[in-house]
Design a protein around this motif. Structure first.
Motif, short mmCIF file in Angstrom:
data_model
loop_
_atom_site.label_atom_id
_atom_site.label_comp_id
_atom_site.label_asym_id
_atom_site.label_seq_id
_atom_site.Cartn_x
_atom_site.Cartn_y
_atom_site.Cartn_z
N ASP A 152 15.34 9.31 -2.81
CA ASP A 152 16.42 9.62 -1.87
C ASP A 152 17.70 8.88 -2.23
OD1 ASP A 152 17.45 10.85 0.38
OD2 ASP A 152 17.09 9.08 1.61
N LEU A 153 17.57 7.75 -2.98
CA LEU A 153 18.73 6.92 -3.28
C LEU A 153 19.29 7.16 -4.68
CD1 LEU A 153 17.40 3.66 -1.63
CD2 LEU A 153 19.40 4.95 -0.89
N VAL A 154 18.79 8.18 -5.38
CA VAL A 154 19.30 8.50 -6.72
C VAL A 154 20.78 8.86 -6.61
CG1 VAL A 154 19.22 10.20 -8.57
CG2 VAL A 154 17.09 9.24 -7.66
N SER A 155 21.59 8.30 -7.53
CA SER A 155 23.02 8.63 -7.49
C SER A 155 23.57 8.72 -8.91
CB SER A 155 23.78 7.55 -6.70
OG SER A 155 23.73 6.32 -7.38
N THR A 156 24.78 9.21 -8.99
CA THR A 156 25.42 9.40 -10.30
C THR A 156 26.39 8.26 -10.59
OG1 THR A 156 27.19 10.68 -9.31
CG2 THR A 156 25.25 11.90 -10.09
N LYS A 157 26.82 8.20 -11.85
CA LYS A 157 27.75 7.17 -12.27
C LYS A 157 29.07 7.29 -11.52
CE LYS A 157 28.15 5.37 -16.81
NZ LYS A 157 28.12 5.74 -18.22
N ASP A 158 29.51 8.53 -11.29
CA ASP A 158 30.81 8.76 -10.65
C ASP A 158 30.78 8.43 -9.17
OD1 ASP A 158 31.64 9.72 -13.12
OD2 ASP A 158 30.85 11.73 -12.64
N ASN A 159 29.64 8.64 -8.55
CA ASN A 159 29.53 8.42 -7.11
C ASN A 159 28.33 7.52 -6.84
OD1 ASN A 159 29.94 8.57 -4.40
ND2 ASN A 159 28.97 10.60 -4.17
N PRO A 160 28.43 6.22 -7.24
CA PRO A 160 27.23 5.37 -7.23
C PRO A 160 26.79 4.95 -5.83
CG PRO A 160 29.15 4.10 -7.87
CD PRO A 160 29.62 5.51 -7.69
N GLN A 161 25.51 4.95 -5.62
CA GLN A 161 24.91 4.36 -4.41
C GLN A 161 24.14 3.14 -4.89
OE1 GLN A 161 24.38 4.98 -0.74
NE2 GLN A 161 23.78 2.91 -1.34
N TRP A 162 24.69 1.95 -4.57
CA TRP A 162 24.03 0.73 -5.04
C TRP A 162 22.84 0.41 -4.16
CZ3 TRP A 162 25.08 -0.62 -9.75
CH2 TRP A 162 26.30 -0.23 -10.29
N VAL A 163 21.81 -0.11 -4.81
CA VAL A 163 20.51 -0.30 -4.15
C VAL A 163 19.99 -1.68 -4.49
CG1 VAL A 163 18.12 0.51 -4.14
CG2 VAL A 163 19.98 2.17 -4.28
N VAL A 164 19.40 -2.35 -3.51
CA VAL A 164 18.71 -3.60 -3.83
C VAL A 164 17.23 -3.30 -4.01
CG1 VAL A 164 18.49 -4.24 -1.38
CG2 VAL A 164 18.20 -5.97 -3.13
N ILE A 165 16.71 -3.70 -5.15
CA ILE A 165 15.28 -3.51 -5.42
C ILE A 165 14.62 -4.88 -5.39
CG2 ILE A 165 13.56 -2.81 -7.11
CD1 ILE A 165 15.19 -0.54 -7.90
N PHE B 20 0.82 -1.21 0.00
CA PHE B 20 0.00 0.00 0.00
C PHE B 20 0.86 1.26 0.00
CE2 PHE B 20 -2.35 -3.38 2.04
CZ PHE B 20 -3.61 -3.28 1.49
N ASP B 21 2.19 1.06 0.03
CA ASP B 21 3.07 2.20 0.33
C ASP B 21 3.89 2.64 -0.88
OD1 ASP B 21 4.67 -0.03 0.15
OD2 ASP B 21 6.00 0.56 1.78
N SER B 22 3.27 2.61 -2.08
CA SER B 22 4.05 2.96 -3.27
C SER B 22 4.61 4.39 -3.17
CB SER B 22 3.22 2.80 -4.53
OG SER B 22 2.05 3.58 -4.45
N SER B 23 3.87 5.30 -2.55
CA SER B 23 4.36 6.67 -2.41
C SER B 23 5.62 6.71 -1.54
CB SER B 23 3.28 7.56 -1.79
OG SER B 23 2.16 7.59 -2.63
N ASN B 24 5.62 5.91 -0.46
CA ASN B 24 6.79 5.85 0.40
C ASN B 24 7.98 5.24 -0.33
OD1 ASN B 24 4.87 6.67 2.14
ND2 ASN B 24 5.17 5.05 3.67
N VAL B 25 7.70 4.16 -1.08
CA VAL B 25 8.77 3.51 -1.85
C VAL B 25 9.36 4.51 -2.83
CG1 VAL B 25 9.27 1.72 -3.57
CG2 VAL B 25 7.86 1.17 -1.58
N GLN B 26 8.49 5.32 -3.44
CA GLN B 26 8.96 6.30 -4.41
C GLN B 26 9.86 7.34 -3.72
OE1 GLN B 26 8.46 5.61 -7.35
NE2 GLN B 26 8.85 7.40 -8.60
N ALA B 27 9.48 7.74 -2.51
CA ALA B 27 10.29 8.71 -1.76
C ALA B 27 11.65 8.13 -1.44
CB ALA B 27 9.56 9.11 -0.48
N LYS B 28 11.68 6.86 -1.00
CA LYS B 28 12.95 6.21 -0.69
C LYS B 28 13.81 6.12 -1.94
CE LYS B 28 11.21 2.94 2.68
NZ LYS B 28 11.06 1.50 2.94
#
Lengths: 87, 220
Positions: free
Chosen positions: B108-121, B97-105
């Protein structure tokens, strides 16, 4: 709300089918065990022995444990809701 | 005879493929990615409704939906796009039910190629460019690097339980056959044998009677 109701109704019907099948199975297994017990140590009338054994079984805890068929999925759904939405 | 065997094998294979495909679509999987963008787009879900969820439910006859998307890059550089939709009380039973929260997270985890933040989806579903379908992201969480291994606990338990249920179903069937079907078959068999005996006896008696009568008729 409609979707939650639909889940409730169909979930209940689905679990009821499983419950009835499992109950019939458990009874059948117990009856067979009683018949085998009588065959090994015959005492008194066979039908009476089996019927009394079945009545004792109905009063025991085992048939009531089958209600877990309703409880376990409900708990799993609650756990899923909490894990998916609040972690 | 041989043809029937082939047809049977083909039918079994098709059924297995359907079940496997269904499970592969529905069960959760983990991707390690780098999120590059999050968007919200209006999509027409009428063409392949099966591959979108509509937790909002009936009432809105419109097939146009605003859907969150998470755009990501995998460690090998290839792109992956996820949708982020509530499943609500519907299918598949993720109770999300929390797609809006997932979208916010995710944002928040968007990163660039040079400074990557890896994320498990954690997601289910398939990406298919021709059908324009997207896997549905269930959860996003940061991880240390692109090589993190995630053990599929849920799927392991799921398949163990599934195997247990299949074994149980088989035992129920065998018990049912032994206690309910076989006795009936035996009864029918006995009845048939009884009937055959009766018929044979009746035939014998009839023959004897006919013989008696014919002998009486031919008696001089």
């Amino acid at each position: 709300m409609v979707a939650a109701l639909r889940l409730l109704v169909f979930g209940f019907l689905f679990l009821s089918v499983i419950y009835l099948v499992a109950r019939a199975y458990a009874r059948s297994v117990h009856r067979e065990a009683l018949e085998k017990e009588w065959a090994e140590h015959p005492k008194g009338d066979r039908d009476q022995f089996v019927e009394e054994g079945m009545r004792a079984y109905e009063r025991s805890l085992w048939p009531r444990l089958l209600l877990a068929i309703y409880v376990v999925p409900t708990v799993l759904i609650l756990v899923a809701i909490i894990v998916v939405n609040f972690f | 005879m041989r043809k029937i065997v082939y047809v049977k094998a083909a039918a079994v294979l098709v059924m297995l493929a359907v079940v496997a495909g269904f499970l592969h679509y529905t069960l959760p999987q983990h991707d390690i990615v780098r999120i590059v963008n999050t968007t919200e787009r209006r999509v027409d879900t009428s063409r392949n409704r099966l591959f979108w969820t509509n937790a909002e439910e009936a009432g809105n006859a419109s097939t146009m939906q605003d859907v969150y998307f998470i755009e990501a890059i995998r460690p090998d550089g290839r792109p992956m796009v996820y949708r982020n939709q509530d499943t609500g009380w519907g299918w598949p039973p993720y109770f999300k039910f929390d797609s809006s929260n997932v979208q916010a997270k995710a944002r928040d985890l968007v990163s660039t190629k040079d400074n990557p933040q890896w994320v498990v989806i954690t997601h289910y579903g398939w990406r298919n460019e021709f059908l324009s379908i997207y896997p549905n992201a269930i959860e996003v969480a940061p991880v240390d690097g692109p090589d993190v291994q995630i053990f599929p606990w849920f799927n392991t338990i799921f398949f163990v339980v599934l195997l247990g249920l299949l074994v149980f179903a088989r035992r129920v069937w065998l018990q049912f056959r032994e206690r309910a079907i076989d006795p009936v078959i035996e009864d029918v068999e006995e009845f048939r044998e009884d009937a055959e005996r009766t018929v044979t006896r009746a035939k014998g008696r009839l023959r004897a009677a006919v013989e008696k009568v014919s002998r009486w008729l031919t008696r001089r």
